[in-house]
Design an enzyme around this catalytic site. Structure first.
Site, mmCIF file in Angstrom:
data_model
loop_
_atom_site.group_PDB
_atom_site.id
_atom_site.type_symbol
_atom_site.label_atom_id
_atom_site.label_comp_id
_atom_site.label_asym_id
_atom_site.label_seq_id
_atom_site.Cartn_x
_atom_site.Cartn_y
_atom_site.Cartn_z
ATOM 1 N N ARG A 242 0.846 -1.184 0.000
ATOM 2 C CA ARG A 242 0.000 0.000 0.000
ATOM 3 C C ARG A 242 0.884 1.237 0.000
ATOM 4 O O ARG A 242 1.918 1.274 0.678
ATOM 5 C CB ARG A 242 -0.921 0.009 1.232
ATOM 6 C CG ARG A 242 -2.086 -0.984 1.159
ATOM 7 C CD ARG A 242 -3.107 -0.607 0.088
ATOM 8 N NE ARG A 242 -4.228 -1.555 -0.010
ATOM 9 C CZ ARG A 242 -4.317 -2.518 -0.940
ATOM 10 N NH1 ARG A 242 -3.354 -2.680 -1.835
ATOM 11 N NH2 ARG A 242 -5.382 -3.291 -0.982
ATOM 12 N N GLU A 271 -3.435 7.607 -5.369
ATOM 13 C CA GLU A 271 -3.440 6.888 -6.637
ATOM 14 C C GLU A 271 -4.496 7.487 -7.545
ATOM 15 O O GLU A 271 -5.657 7.579 -7.123
ATOM 16 C CB GLU A 271 -3.757 5.407 -6.407
ATOM 17 C CG GLU A 271 -2.608 4.664 -5.764
ATOM 18 C CD GLU A 271 -2.940 3.225 -5.411
ATOM 19 O OE1 GLU A 271 -4.004 2.724 -5.838
ATOM 20 O OE2 GLU A 271 -2.143 2.600 -4.706
ATOM 21 N N HIS A 290 -1.781 0.339 -9.878
ATOM 22 C CA HIS A 290 -2.472 -0.602 -8.991
ATOM 23 C C HIS A 290 -3.171 -1.697 -9.814
ATOM 24 O O HIS A 290 -4.354 -1.996 -9.590
ATOM 25 C CB HIS A 290 -3.478 0.129 -8.081
ATOM 26 C CG HIS A 290 -3.783 -0.628 -6.807
ATOM 27 N ND1 HIS A 290 -3.933 -0.024 -5.592
ATOM 28 C CD2 HIS A 290 -3.949 -1.950 -6.574
ATOM 29 C CE1 HIS A 290 -4.194 -0.925 -4.663
ATOM 30 N NE2 HIS A 290 -4.209 -2.112 -5.251
ATOM 31 N N THR A 291 -2.420 -2.280 -10.725
ATOM 32 C CA THR A 291 -2.954 -3.353 -11.558
ATOM 33 C C THR A 291 -2.430 -4.718 -11.123
ATOM 34 O O THR A 291 -2.729 -5.734 -11.759
ATOM 35 C CB THR A 291 -2.592 -3.122 -13.043
ATOM 36 O OG1 THR A 291 -1.214 -2.753 -13.150
ATOM 37 C CG2 THR A 291 -3.449 -2.032 -13.642
ATOM 38 N N ALA A 292 -1.658 -4.766 -10.018
ATOM 39 C CA ALA A 292 -0.965 -5.999 -9.641
ATOM 40 C C ALA A 292 -1.897 -7.189 -9.466
ATOM 41 O O ALA A 292 -1.580 -8.295 -9.851
ATOM 42 C CB ALA A 292 -0.163 -5.796 -8.362
#
Lengths: 324, 324
Positions: A242, A271, A290-292
């Site tokens: 985070r 973000e 934040h596509t992990a």
């Protein structure tokens, strides 16, 4: 027969919704007037929630605290910052709520994302994908010499849940020197564990610093100027946890001074970062939005994971990914 | 004592040269007036070569064929196209030359490069590194849905030497369905092997097509329009072998039609491609400039590999990476 009411605020497409409706039948699915914006964001208050025995998705903390009937909450994310407070934990314990998350769904894709970052750094993909240099040229010799292998390098993982465990499996063929940082070792980690007092020495040895910390009161701004200063010169920093766990001005300073060779961040605070944020333009800072955890049919994966737990719930078997 | 003369045309820096000189002493190192341009390119003719018992580097084929004293040639690359001819093989057999290459030095970095490509494709790094989209936006949902996991996918490796074997080790934690294509199975591959007649069916099943073929008369333009047409729709093509094994107009057509989702090429024909080549501008074609084998201290690695073989040569022990 007593049917249960299952509230879900997830933004599900037609096929995932059909899977969920069929999977819980003959129990009843209750949908809110307005679903959550994404699998990560809290939904707004919804009067239908008060009737729920089970909630699956991202309900607001207040709605959960005020629910008269709730027995089990399954979150649709791996992170659970909003619920990770002494107040909520106390309420969950007092009212005997089961609380689970969706770690199993996201551990693989998240571990692969940080692994992709590590290999992209080792093979210098940001530079080599942009270069059309000729074999034998000075630039070519320099690029090849900047490339490296992950084999036998030193990596420290901060946070050691499902993502960390999967990453250890993925890294095994490289025979790396792997250390995990936890508040206390449980003995089942399968890698060396360091606790807070040993952290500076472990950071000083690590070529790769992988931050998988959740965001809570203890971890906020964990990576501050002192911790970056403790890193090995030329180390690479990855954040897949985070954004709030990192002091971003301190990270920028470490990237600018060369203390860190590069940073790869899937998460930031906020973000996305504003376009004029200096981390956006830093040449050795690589950002993904934040596509992990994302993967094809993510909604179906979340529903399948919920349904597998639902079948356990019906027979009082232990639930997977229980967090409270 | 009879001292041996070792000719090396490699462009070595001071530390690698010192390592080589010390390592062969008291045997004699002979250097050409002008070293090769790179570890991949043939050097020009050099009169000093005629005195060599051993050659290490990239001598011209003619110089080797005309050498009166040569006993052992170690090439500084994994590829050996120039020497992979019936004429040279016949001469090597007749004159009992030992011929070795440097596969061991390059297998790890090359396998990691193609693995980095596979993970970058799975995690959609070219798109996600360029996007600053907001959590929950349509673009974000679409990007996350385009991401995938390598777990349980199907991969075919064409060519199965040191790089292929290392790649199989690296892929193991993903429990992929791995097939290797070879002219004939030896039984020691550790994965399913298909021979030429079975190739169309194997290509039709593969999510990932990894080309590691060497360049020789049999493999030239191996990947032609027919073979791309046999691929599974949406497959990803990787080339880490040699550019001449691919019919590039056919590859471009397969990328444009969507038969292939993407191509990741470390090698092309020629290298580099001219700036106006349509593969350079194709959005789903990702090019690196033949940097796959590169790694920090590459020259030292090559010298260490040579010296390890040199010690074996001196006691008539079998040499590593023998190709003839």
């Amino acid at each position: 027969m007593n049917t249960l009411k299952i509230f879900s605020d997830l933004p599900l497409g037609a096929s995932a919704l059909a899977l969920l409706t069929d999977g819980v039948a003959p129990h009843e699915l209750i949908l809110p007037a307005r679903p959550a914006v994404s699998v990560l964001a809290a939904s707004g208050p919804d009067p239908a929630f008060a009737g729920a025995d089970i909630a699956f998705g991202q309900p607001a903390v207040d709605a959960v605290l005020q629910s008269p009937r709730l027995r089990w909450l399954q979150l649709a994310s791996a992170g659970f910052t909003r619920f990770d407070t002494p107040e909520f934990r106390a309420a969950a314990a007092r009212r005997r709520w089961l609380v689970t998350n969706s770690s199993s769904v996201y551990a693989g894709p998240c571990a692969e994302q940080v692994f992709a970052f590590m290999l992209a750094q080792a093979r210098q993909l940001p530079l080599t994908l942009a270069s059309r240099c000729a074999n034998g040229s000075d630039q070519w010799n320099q690029l090849r010499n900047q490339c490296s292998s992950l084999a036998h390098q030193n990596v420290i993982l901060l946070g050691f849940g499902a993502i960390g465990r999967r990453l250890v499996e993925l890294l095994r063929p490289f025979e790396m020197d792997i250390t995990a940082f936890r508040r206390s070792a449980r003995g089942d980690e399968g890698v060396a564990v360091v606790t807070p007092g040993q952290l500076p020495a472990a950071l000083a040895a690590a070529d790769h610093v992988v931050n998988i910390l959740p965001d809570n009161a203890e971890s906020r701004l964990f990576f501050n100027a002192d911790r970056f200063a403790a890193c090995k010169p030329g180390a690479v920093f990855y954040n897949i946890g985070r954004g709030a766990t990192v002091d971003q001005p301190a990270l920028l300073a470490a990237l600018q001074s060369g203390r860190l060779a590069a940073a790869w961040l899937d998460v930031t605070d906020p973000e996305p970062l504003p376009p004029d944020h200096p981390l956006v333009s830093a040449p050795n800072c690589h950002l993904t939005p934040h596509t992990a955890g994302g993967h094809r049919n993510e909604a179906e994966s979340l529903v399948r994971h919920f349904l597998a737990n639902f079948r356990r719930f019906l027979v009082d078997a232990p639930l997977r990914d229980r967090i409270m």
